[in-house]
Design a protein around this motif. Structure first.
Motif, mmCIF file in Angstrom:
data_model
loop_
_atom_site.group_PDB
_atom_site.id
_atom_site.type_symbol
_atom_site.label_atom_id
_atom_site.label_comp_id
_atom_site.label_asym_id
_atom_site.label_seq_id
_atom_site.Cartn_x
_atom_site.Cartn_y
_atom_site.Cartn_z
ATOM 1 N N THR A 141 74.842 40.606 39.697
ATOM 2 C CA THR A 141 75.785 41.324 40.554
ATOM 3 C C THR A 141 75.103 42.137 41.649
ATOM 4 N N ALA A 142 73.776 42.041 41.777
ATOM 5 C CA ALA A 142 73.044 42.895 42.717
ATOM 6 C C ALA A 142 73.551 42.705 44.144
ATOM 7 N N SER A 143 73.583 43.811 44.880
ATOM 8 C CA SER A 143 74.098 43.781 46.248
ATOM 9 C C SER A 143 73.108 43.174 47.240
ATOM 10 N N SER A 144 71.847 43.011 46.838
ATOM 11 C CA SER A 144 70.862 42.313 47.666
ATOM 12 C C SER A 144 69.828 41.659 46.755
ATOM 13 N N ASP A 145 69.128 40.659 47.272
ATOM 14 C CA ASP A 145 68.179 39.897 46.455
ATOM 15 C C ASP A 145 67.093 40.779 45.855
ATOM 16 N N SER A 146 66.646 41.793 46.587
ATOM 17 C CA SER A 146 65.531 42.621 46.116
ATOM 18 C C SER A 146 65.933 43.548 44.970
ATOM 19 N N LEU A 147 67.243 43.705 44.731
ATOM 20 C CA LEU A 147 67.709 44.633 43.692
ATOM 21 C C LEU A 147 68.112 43.934 42.400
ATOM 22 N N GLY A 148 67.958 42.619 42.327
ATOM 23 C CA GLY A 148 68.342 41.904 41.124
ATOM 24 C C GLY A 148 67.545 40.631 40.943
ATOM 25 N N SER A 149 67.794 39.960 39.843
ATOM 26 C CA SER A 149 67.024 38.763 39.491
ATOM 27 C C SER A 149 67.598 37.477 40.074
ATOM 28 N N GLY A 150 68.894 37.500 40.450
ATOM 29 C CA GLY A 150 69.541 36.279 40.902
ATOM 30 C C GLY A 150 69.811 35.291 39.785
ATOM 31 N N LYS A 151 69.707 35.740 38.547
ATOM 32 C CA LYS A 151 69.842 34.857 37.390
ATOM 33 C C LYS A 151 70.883 35.394 36.410
ATOM 34 N N TRP A 152 71.520 34.451 35.684
ATOM 35 C CA TRP A 152 72.312 34.779 34.516
ATOM 36 C C TRP A 152 71.372 34.757 33.312
ATOM 37 N N SER A 153 71.387 35.834 32.525
ATOM 38 C CA SER A 153 70.484 35.930 31.381
ATOM 39 C C SER A 153 71.249 36.409 30.155
ATOM 40 N N ALA A 154 70.700 36.115 28.990
ATOM 41 C CA ALA A 154 71.330 36.539 27.738
ATOM 42 C C ALA A 154 70.287 36.580 26.638
ATOM 43 N N GLY A 155 70.638 37.282 25.559
ATOM 44 C CA GLY A 155 69.739 37.358 24.419
ATOM 45 C C GLY A 155 70.305 38.255 23.341
ATOM 46 N N PRO A 156 69.567 38.441 22.255
ATOM 47 C CA PRO A 156 70.037 39.277 21.146
ATOM 48 C C PRO A 156 69.731 40.751 21.382
#
Length: 275
Positions: A141-156
């Motif tokens: 959901t990051a408002s710009s590329d530098s503030l987030g991963s650009g990926k959907w991630s999940a885990g325990p």
């Protein structure tokens, strides 16, 4: 961004504000008031308690970058909402929305980061231990590329909490791996561990240490870990009828990447909504 939250936390910790229960007038009322304050403080310090709360946690790290002249500021808005699934099982949702002011090669970038909801199934227990298990997600959901991963991630994710007498201690941990998202962005494999120890004092005061240890498994070996060491003080009090938990902590980042700051200051204000 850090100054208003640090100022509010400092103001909350100064004498003159009411503790979480009104000033008692008799020894019996005083004892009852102190017991209620201690119970509310213990609930506020338990990340999977059956208590609706909205913490605003500000992490301020100066000395960033090769010249140590930049600052990272992360304001985590992290509401906690429990749902009773049965008389013996509770679902506790914890969602973290980071608001970032982050140095980049092109200058400071401001905006929101990736949303991180977690879901814990918490069986009802009668002893001092509370355990929670479930999934955690990271949404791009990051408002710009530098503030987030650009990926959907999940885990325990898992939480263990020990609460007895003046002590509330435990740990929260999770690991996420990316499974979808921008194919031009790097894969994600990230670990988080937050141990916490609270020792409750009189009149809503407490001592606390709750460092957030992280590891980026995709980074170079010398840049994977951030390990803070430190702690601080907090207090549960009321503003009018609203119970609030405020704390201020300082950490030395004893293990960190070269360009990360040596110190992090955390100010937190948590609005409490008891049942």
């Amino acid at each position: 961004m850090a100054r208003p939250f640090a100022a509010l936390a400092l103001a909350a910790l100064l004498p003159g504000l009411s503790p979480a229960v009104a000033e008692p007038t008799t020894p019996e009322a005083e004892a009852q008031s102190e017991a209620k304050t201690e119970a509310l403080a213990a609930e506020a310090q338990n990340p999977i308690a059956n208590l609706i709360s909205v913490p605003f946690q500000n992490n301020f790290t100066p000395g960033m970058g090769p010249n140590e002249d930049n600052t990272l500021n992360v304001l985590n808005i992290q509401p906690v909402v429990p749902f009773a699934l049965s008389k013996d099982l509770t679902l506790v949702t914890r969602t973290i929305l980071p608001v970032l002011s982050q140095p980049t090669a092109a200058g400071t970038q401001n905006g929101i980061g990736d949303l991180n909801p977690s879901f814990f199934l918490v069986p009802k227990g009668k002893g001092p231990w509370t355990l929670g298990f479930g999934p955690t997600l990271v949404l791009p959901t990051a408002s710009s590329d530098s503030l987030g991963s650009g990926k959907w991630s999940a885990g325990p994710a898992a939480v263990a909490v020990y609460s007895k007498g003046p002590w509330v201690a435990g740990a929260l941990l999770n690991n996420v791996w990316s499974f979808a998202g921008d194919s031009d962005r790097g894969a994600v494999s990230a670990f988080l561990l937050q141990p916490f120890i609270n020792y409750n004092l009189a009149n809503g005061w407490y001592l606390v240490t709750s460092p957030i240890v992280t590891a980026n498994w995709r980074a170079a070996s010398g840049d994977q870990w951030i390990v803070p060491v430190g702690g601080g003080v907090g207090r549960v009090f009321r503003l009018g009828s609203q119970p609030i938990n405020a704390s201020l902590q300082a950490f030395a980042n004893v293990v960190k990447p070269d360009n990360f700051g040596d110190v992090t200051i955390r100010a937190q204000v948590q609005f409490l909504f008891p049942n």
